[in-house]
Scaffold this motif. Sequence first.
Motif, PDB file in Angstrom:
ATOM      1  N   ILE A 522     -22.499  -2.656   5.056  1.00  0.00           N
ATOM      2  CA  ILE A 522     -23.190  -2.331   6.302  1.00  0.00           C
ATOM      3  C   ILE A 522     -22.965  -0.859   6.663  1.00  0.00           C
ATOM      4  O   ILE A 522     -23.894  -0.070   6.661  1.00  0.00           O
ATOM      5  N   ALA A 523     -21.753  -0.528   6.988  1.00  0.00           N
ATOM      6  CA  ALA A 523     -21.443   0.854   7.324  1.00  0.00           C
ATOM      7  C   ALA A 523     -20.006   1.127   6.904  1.00  0.00           C
ATOM      8  O   ALA A 523     -19.177   0.207   6.854  1.00  0.00           O
ATOM      9  N   GLU A 524     -19.744   2.383   6.618  1.00  0.00           N
ATOM     10  CA  GLU A 524     -18.416   2.774   6.146  1.00  0.00           C
ATOM     11  C   GLU A 524     -17.347   2.344   7.151  1.00  0.00           C
ATOM     12  O   GLU A 524     -16.247   1.931   6.789  1.00  0.00           O
ATOM     13  N   ALA A 525     -17.706   2.436   8.458  1.00  0.00           N
ATOM     14  CA  ALA A 525     -16.714   2.163   9.490  1.00  0.00           C
ATOM     15  C   ALA A 525     -16.342   0.689   9.541  1.00  0.00           C
ATOM     16  O   ALA A 525     -15.260   0.331  10.012  1.00  0.00           O
ATOM     17  N   ARG A 526     -17.231  -0.190   9.074  1.00  0.00           N
ATOM     18  CA  ARG A 526     -16.953  -1.625   9.220  1.00  0.00           C
ATOM     19  C   ARG A 526     -16.168  -2.154   8.037  1.00  0.00           C
ATOM     20  O   ARG A 526     -15.154  -2.826   8.231  1.00  0.00           O
ATOM     21  N   SER A 527     -16.658  -1.922   6.835  1.00  0.00           N
ATOM     22  CA  SER A 527     -15.963  -2.503   5.698  1.00  0.00           C
ATOM     23  C   SER A 527     -16.426  -1.825   4.422  1.00  0.00           C
ATOM     24  O   SER A 527     -17.568  -1.385   4.326  1.00  0.00           O
ATOM     25  N   SER A 528     -15.533  -1.772   3.485  1.00  0.00           N
ATOM     26  CA  SER A 528     -15.916  -1.308   2.156  1.00  0.00           C
ATOM     27  C   SER A 528     -14.968  -1.945   1.155  1.00  0.00           C
ATOM     28  O   SER A 528     -13.890  -2.430   1.507  1.00  0.00           O
ATOM     29  N   TYR A 529     -15.414  -1.978  -0.096  1.00  0.00           N
ATOM     30  CA  TYR A 529     -14.606  -2.611  -1.130  1.00  0.00           C
ATOM     31  C   TYR A 529     -14.773  -1.801  -2.392  1.00  0.00           C
ATOM     32  O   TYR A 529     -15.876  -1.377  -2.734  1.00  0.00           O
ATOM     33  N   ASP A 530     -13.667  -1.576  -3.073  1.00  0.00           N
ATOM     34  CA  ASP A 530     -13.736  -0.815  -4.309  1.00  0.00           C
ATOM     35  C   ASP A 530     -13.030  -1.592  -5.402  1.00  0.00           C
ATOM     36  O   ASP A 530     -11.805  -1.596  -5.489  1.00  0.00           O
ATOM     37  N   GLY A 531     -13.817  -2.293  -6.201  1.00  0.00           N
ATOM     38  CA  GLY A 531     -13.240  -3.129  -7.245  1.00  0.00           C
ATOM     39  C   GLY A 531     -12.493  -2.321  -8.279  1.00  0.00           C
ATOM     40  O   GLY A 531     -11.431  -2.718  -8.763  1.00  0.00           O
ATOM     41  N   LEU A 532     -13.036  -1.155  -8.605  1.00  0.00           N
ATOM     42  CA  LEU A 532     -12.421  -0.328  -9.633  1.00  0.00           C
ATOM     43  C   LEU A 532     -11.022   0.099  -9.193  1.00  0.00           C
ATOM     44  O   LEU A 532     -10.046   0.022  -9.963  1.00  0.00           O
ATOM     45  N   LEU A 533     -10.939   0.527  -7.932  1.00  0.00           N
ATOM     46  CA  LEU A 533      -9.659   0.984  -7.399  1.00  0.00           C
ATOM     47  C   LEU A 533      -8.642  -0.151  -7.436  1.00  0.00           C
ATOM     48  O   LEU A 533      -7.491   0.032  -7.864  1.00  0.00           O
ATOM     49  N   ILE A 534      -9.077  -1.336  -7.012  1.00  0.00           N
ATOM     50  CA  ILE A 534      -8.158  -2.469  -6.977  1.00  0.00           C
ATOM     51  C   ILE A 534      -7.740  -2.840  -8.394  1.00  0.00           C
ATOM     52  O   ILE A 534      -6.573  -3.134  -8.656  1.00  0.00           O
ATOM     53  N   PHE A 535      -8.691  -2.764  -9.320  1.00  0.00           N
ATOM     54  CA  PHE A 535      -8.371  -3.064 -10.714  1.00  0.00           C
ATOM     55  C   PHE A 535      -7.298  -2.103 -11.224  1.00  0.00           C
ATOM     56  O   PHE A 535      -6.298  -2.523 -11.814  1.00  0.00           O
ATOM     57  N   PHE A 536      -7.506  -0.816 -10.926  1.00  0.00           N
ATOM     58  CA  PHE A 536      -6.512   0.145 -11.396  1.00  0.00           C
ATOM     59  C   PHE A 536      -5.180  -0.070 -10.696  1.00  0.00           C
ATOM     60  O   PHE A 536      -4.121   0.013 -11.317  1.00  0.00           O
ATOM     61  N   PHE A 537      -5.233  -0.372  -9.407  1.00  0.00           N
ATOM     62  CA  PHE A 537      -3.994  -0.589  -8.674  1.00  0.00           C
ATOM     63  C   PHE A 537      -3.239  -1.778  -9.273  1.00  0.00           C
ATOM     64  O   PHE A 537      -2.029  -1.701  -9.512  1.00  0.00           O
ATOM     65  N   ILE A 538      -3.968  -2.860  -9.541  1.00  0.00           N
ATOM     66  CA  ILE A 538      -3.302  -4.038 -10.106  1.00  0.00           C
ATOM     67  C   ILE A 538      -2.729  -3.700 -11.475  1.00  0.00           C
ATOM     68  O   ILE A 538      -1.573  -4.006 -11.787  1.00  0.00           O
ATOM     69  N   ALA A 539      -3.544  -2.995 -12.278  1.00  0.00           N
ATOM     70  CA  ALA A 539      -3.084  -2.673 -13.627  1.00  0.00           C
ATOM     71  C   ALA A 539      -1.852  -1.776 -13.569  1.00  0.00           C
ATOM     72  O   ALA A 539      -0.828  -2.040 -14.229  1.00  0.00           O
ATOM     73  N   VAL A 540      -1.924  -0.746 -12.728  1.00  0.00           N
ATOM     74  CA  VAL A 540      -0.817   0.207 -12.680  1.00  0.00           C
ATOM     75  C   VAL A 540       0.428  -0.446 -12.096  1.00  0.00           C
ATOM     76  O   VAL A 540       1.533  -0.299 -12.630  1.00  0.00           O
ATOM     77  N   SER A 541       0.265  -1.211 -11.024  1.00  0.00           N
ATOM     78  CA  SER A 541       1.458  -1.797 -10.402  1.00  0.00           C
ATOM     79  C   SER A 541       2.074  -2.846 -11.330  1.00  0.00           C
ATOM     80  O   SER A 541       3.310  -2.933 -11.427  1.00  0.00           O
ATOM     81  N   ALA A 542       1.234  -3.595 -12.051  1.00  0.00           N
ATOM     82  CA  ALA A 542       1.787  -4.579 -12.974  1.00  0.00           C
ATOM     83  C   ALA A 542       2.532  -3.868 -14.104  1.00  0.00           C
ATOM     84  O   ALA A 542       3.642  -4.270 -14.487  1.00  0.00           O
ATOM     85  N   TRP A 543       1.922  -2.792 -14.570  1.00  0.00           N
ATOM     86  CA  TRP A 543       2.565  -2.038 -15.647  1.00  0.00           C
ATOM     87  C   TRP A 543       3.884  -1.462 -15.167  1.00  0.00           C
ATOM     88  O   TRP A 543       4.911  -1.526 -15.843  1.00  0.00           O
ATOM     89  N   ALA A 544       3.846  -0.908 -13.945  1.00  0.00           N
ATOM     90  CA  ALA A 544       5.060  -0.289 -13.412  1.00  0.00           C
ATOM     91  C   ALA A 544       6.145  -1.332 -13.210  1.00  0.00           C
ATOM     92  O   ALA A 544       7.332  -1.099 -13.508  1.00  0.00           O
ATOM     93  N   THR A 545       5.760  -2.511 -12.714  1.00  0.00           N
ATOM     94  CA  THR A 545       6.748  -3.563 -12.503  1.00  0.00           C
ATOM     95  C   THR A 545       7.352  -3.990 -13.830  1.00  0.00           C
ATOM     96  O   THR A 545       8.585  -4.119 -13.963  1.00  0.00           O
ATOM     97  N   ALA A 546       6.475  -4.172 -14.831  1.00  0.00           N
ATOM     98  CA  ALA A 546       6.970  -4.579 -16.145  1.00  0.00           C
ATOM     99  C   ALA A 546       7.924  -3.524 -16.690  1.00  0.00           C
ATOM    100  O   ALA A 546       8.999  -3.832 -17.227  1.00  0.00           O
ATOM    101  N   LEU A 547       7.536  -2.282 -16.512  1.00  0.00           N
ATOM    102  CA  LEU A 547       8.370  -1.174 -16.988  1.00  0.00           C
ATOM    103  C   LEU A 547       9.718  -1.209 -16.297  1.00  0.00           C
ATOM    104  O   LEU A 547      10.784  -1.103 -16.934  1.00  0.00           O
ATOM    105  N   ALA A 548       9.656  -1.394 -14.972  1.00  0.00           N
ATOM    106  CA  ALA A 548      10.892  -1.381 -14.206  1.00  0.00           C
ATOM    107  C   ALA A 548      11.799  -2.513 -14.647  1.00  0.00           C
ATOM    108  O   ALA A 548      13.004  -2.321 -14.852  1.00  0.00           O
ATOM    109  N   VAL A 549      11.184  -3.711 -14.814  1.00  0.00           N
ATOM    110  CA  VAL A 549      12.001  -4.850 -15.195  1.00  0.00           C
ATOM    111  C   VAL A 549      12.651  -4.606 -16.552  1.00  0.00           C
ATOM    112  O   VAL A 549      13.846  -4.841 -16.744  1.00  0.00           O
ATOM    113  N   HIS A 550      11.869  -4.097 -17.491  1.00  0.00           N
ATOM    114  CA  HIS A 550      12.401  -3.963 -18.845  1.00  0.00           C
ATOM    115  C   HIS A 550      13.280  -2.737 -19.004  1.00  0.00           C
ATOM    116  O   HIS A 550      14.210  -2.732 -19.804  1.00  0.00           O
ATOM    117  N   ARG A 551      12.994  -1.666 -18.262  1.00  0.00           N
ATOM    118  CA  ARG A 551      13.716  -0.434 -18.452  1.00  0.00           C
ATOM    119  C   ARG A 551      14.992  -0.394 -17.626  1.00  0.00           C
ATOM    120  O   ARG A 551      16.054  -0.027 -18.109  1.00  0.00           O
TER     121      ARG A 551
END
Lengths: 670, 220
Positions: A522-551
Motif C-alpha cells: 500500500i504505502a511505505e509508511a504502512r508496511s513493507s516486506y523484503d524476502g531477500l533481506l530476510i533470506f540473507f539475514f537467516i542465512a547469515v545468522s544461521a551461519w554465524a551461530t553454527a560458526l560460533a558453536v563450532h569455533r
Amino acid sequence: MIEAAAYCVAALLALAALGVGVARYGPGRSTIYAASALVCVALMWIGIASLGADAARMKLPLGLPWIGVNFRLDALAAAFLALVGLGGASASVYAIGYGRHESEPGRVVPFVPAFLAGMTLVVLADDAFAFLFAWELMSLSSWALVMAHHREEGNAHAAYVYLIMAVFSGLTLLLAFGLLAGPQGSSPGGFTFAAFRASPLPPATVAIVFVLAMIGTGSKAGLVPLHVWLPLAHPAAPSHVSALMSGVMTKVAIYGFIRIVFDLLGTPSWWSAVVVLVVGGVTSVMGVLYALMEHDLKRLLAYHTVENIGIIFIGLGLAMAFWANGLAAGAALALTAALFHVFNHSVFKSLLFFGSGAVLTATGERDMEHLGGLIHRMPKTAFAFLVGCVAISALPPLNGFVSEWLTFQAIVLHPDLPQWGLKVAIPADGALLALSAALAAACFVKAFGVSFLGRPRTTQAAQAREVDAFSLASMFTLAAICLLAGVLPGAVIDALAPVTQALVGAHMPTQMDRAWLSIVPIAEARSSYDGLLIFFFIAVSAWATALAVHRFASHRLRRGPAWDCGFPDPSPATQYTAGSFAQPIRRVFGTVVFGSRETVTMPPPGDTAPARIEKHIHDPAWETFYAPVAAAVGGTADWMNVLQFLTIRRYLAFVFVALIMLLLVLALWQ
Amino acid sequence: MHGISFDIAHMLAGFLVLLSFLMLYQVRLLPLLHVLAAHAFVLALSVAWQAYIQHAPHLYITAAIALVFKAIIVPVALRRMVFRMGIHREIETVVSIGLTMLAGMALVALSLEVMLPLTAKAEPVVREDIALALSVVLIGLLMMVTRRNAVSQVVGFMSLENGINLAATGAQGMPLVVEISVAFSVLIAFIVIGIFLFRIRERFDTVDIGVLDEFRGGQR
C-alpha cells in the motif's frame, strides 16, 4: 498464441490416445510422460508470454453447430494456463520416475494427458458449452485415475463419492450458465461468455447464479462442507495425479469461480463477499483441524488443500468486498494475494505430494505411525519435503509467507468499508486465518517430525532407499520455485498486475523497481516486506551461530551416554507419535468441533489384560450434511424396491394409469 | 372430396373402435382371435381408403402389410399356438366385463376430449381419425391390463399397434419407412412373445400370468 495453446491441447489428447497403446511398455510410458512434460512447458510459456498481451479469441467449428467451440486467452486465462503448465510439467517429469513402480500403467498413463487437456480446455473455454464439456472431461479423466487402483480397499468408495460430487458440481454449473444465458440463450451465440458479459441480469438472478457458481466450483475446489470427496479421492490416486488434483485441479475450480463471479457477473454486492468470507474462514480452520487429526500422509496433505482453498477464498472474498465498495486498490491487493496464494499452493502442494509419493515408493507406507527416521535414508527427499513444509506453514523467506502476508495486508484495510456485515466478518476472518496458519505450522511439524525424524518404526521405514533422479529433479525444481517466489515476490506480483487490471480495474503498484527488491503493498509508511533481506539475514545468522558453536565452544572431549530423548526403552514404538502430537490440539478443539471422546479402560487389579484407550471422532460435515441425504436416498430406494417385484399386469397397469393421468391433465389443463 | 370420402374414413375408424369393444367383451380365446383378424382387416381397409383419398400410393403397401401380416399370418399363427397348447376351450376370468366396457367408454370419451381441442387446427379428417386411433390404443392397453392369459395379452398388444397404425396413416406425409419399420418391430415382438409363450408353458404348464407370479413369490 492461442492457436499454439490449442495445438498443445490437441497434442495432449493425441498423447492420451497413444498412451492406450504403449502404456504396457516401460519406454513407451516414459516417452508419453516426457512428451506431456514438453507440451506442458510449452503451455506454461504460452501462459507467461500472453499475460500482458491483449485477449485473443479463436473459434473452432466443433461442438454444437450454432455455438461452435470458442476459446479466449486473456490475462486471467493466461495466468492459470501457466499454472496448469507448471503443475503438469512437474508432475509429468516426476511420473517418468514414479511411474516405473506403477502396477497398472494401462489405467493411469492414458488418462494423465487427457486430464491435463481437460484442465487446459477449462481455462481456455469462452462459451458455456465448451466450459462444461472441458469441466466434465477434467472430472471424468481424474475419476478414472482415482479408480486406477480399484482393488485397494476404499478406493472404489472414494471414486464413487468423487463421481457424485463431480456430477453435482457439473449440474449446478449447468444451471448457473442457463440462468446467465437467460432468454437470449436460444439465439445464436447466446451461450458465449461475451454474450453473458453483455447482458445485465436482475439482482435476484445474479444472487442465484452466484450461489450456484459458489456451490459448483466450491465442490470441485473443496470448500467445507463440500470437501468430503477430496480427502478420499486425492490419496487414492497415484501420487503424481494426487499432486495434479490437489495442486492444479482445485485451482482450475477457483479459476471457474473467478471467471463466473468476477468476470461474467460483474461488480458483486457486498453480501456475497460476506458469504465468501465466512465460507472461506470456516474452510481454512476446519481443513487444518481435520488435517491435525489425520495420520495418513496423503490424506493430511489433502486436508491441507481444503485449508489453503479456504485461505484463497478469504482473499477472493476480500477482493469482492473492496470491489463492491469501489475501493479498486484494496480489491487489487486482495485479488493479487489470492492469485499469489493460488500459485504458491499449487507449487508447494505438488512438491509435498511428490514427497509423500517418494515416501510411498520407498516404504510402501502412507501411515505416519509406520514411518520415522527417513531423513537418514532419503536425505534429498527429506530436504525437498522440508522446504515444502516450511513454505506451506507460511514461514519466511519462502513463498507461502508472502501471499498470506498480503492477505493480512488486505484485511487491515477493512476499516475503509462501510457495511457492518463486512466490518464484523473481515476481522473475524483475520483471526481464523491466523489460527489456521498457526495450526498448519503445528501440523507440518508433526508431518515432517514423525515421518522423517526419530527412529524408524517399521522395517519398511528402516529399509527405505532414496528415490530416482527424475522424481528428485522435479521436487528440487519446485523447491527452488518456492524459494525464488519467496525472495522475489515482486516479480510474481507484477506478473499478476494485468489479471487484476482486467478483473477489478486496478493493479498493485509496480514492485520490481523498488530498492532492494522489497515489496510495498500500500504505502511505505504502512508496511513493507523484503524476502531477500530476510533470506540473507537467516542465512547469515544461521551461519554465524553454527560458526560460533563450532569455533568458540569447548573443545575438550567428554564421553557419556547418548541422550535418549526421554525414551530409554530401545523399542521405536515408544517414540513420540503423530497421535501424541495431535492429542493436545484434539483436546482443545476436538471436543467441540469433532465431538471427540477418549475412554480409558483399566483392567481390575490382578488382571493381566492390557489397559485400553479408545478415541472416537465424528466428522461434523459428513454427519450434518451427507448422512441425512444418504439415509433419505437409501430409504426411498428401499421403499421403491417394491416396484422390482410386481406382477406383469401391475406393471402394465402402472403404464396405463400414468398414461391416463397425463391425458387427464392435458384435458383439464386446456 | 369432403362428402363421402370423409364419412367412409370416419366409418372405418369408428368400426375399428367398435371391434376393440368387441375384443374387450370376448372372453373365449378362439373368437377373440377372429375379432383380431377382423380388426386388422378393417385397419387394412381404412389404410387403403386413406391411400385412395390422400393419393399416396405407398400407403397401399402399408395396407397390404396390414392385411397379410396382421389379418392373416398373426391370427393364424396364434390360432395354431392355441390349439397346440390345448387352451382353445379355455374361458378367461376377466375382471368384470361390464366394468371393463364402462372403462373403455370412459377412455373413448377421454381421448376425444383430449384430441379434439389439441388438433383444432388440423384437417377434419385427421382430427377425428387421431382421436379414434387414440381410443383404440387405450382400449388395447386396457385389455392388456385386465386379461390374465398371455395369448389375450398378445391380442391386446396387436390391437394397440393397429391403433398406432391408424393414427400414423391418418396423418398426411408419414414416410413409408416408418410404417415398414413399425410393422417389422411388431412382427419381431410377435415372434419373441410366441417363443416365450412356448418356453413359459414348457416350464410351468400354463400361460396364465397369475401362476407365473406365484412362482416368483419368494422375493416379495
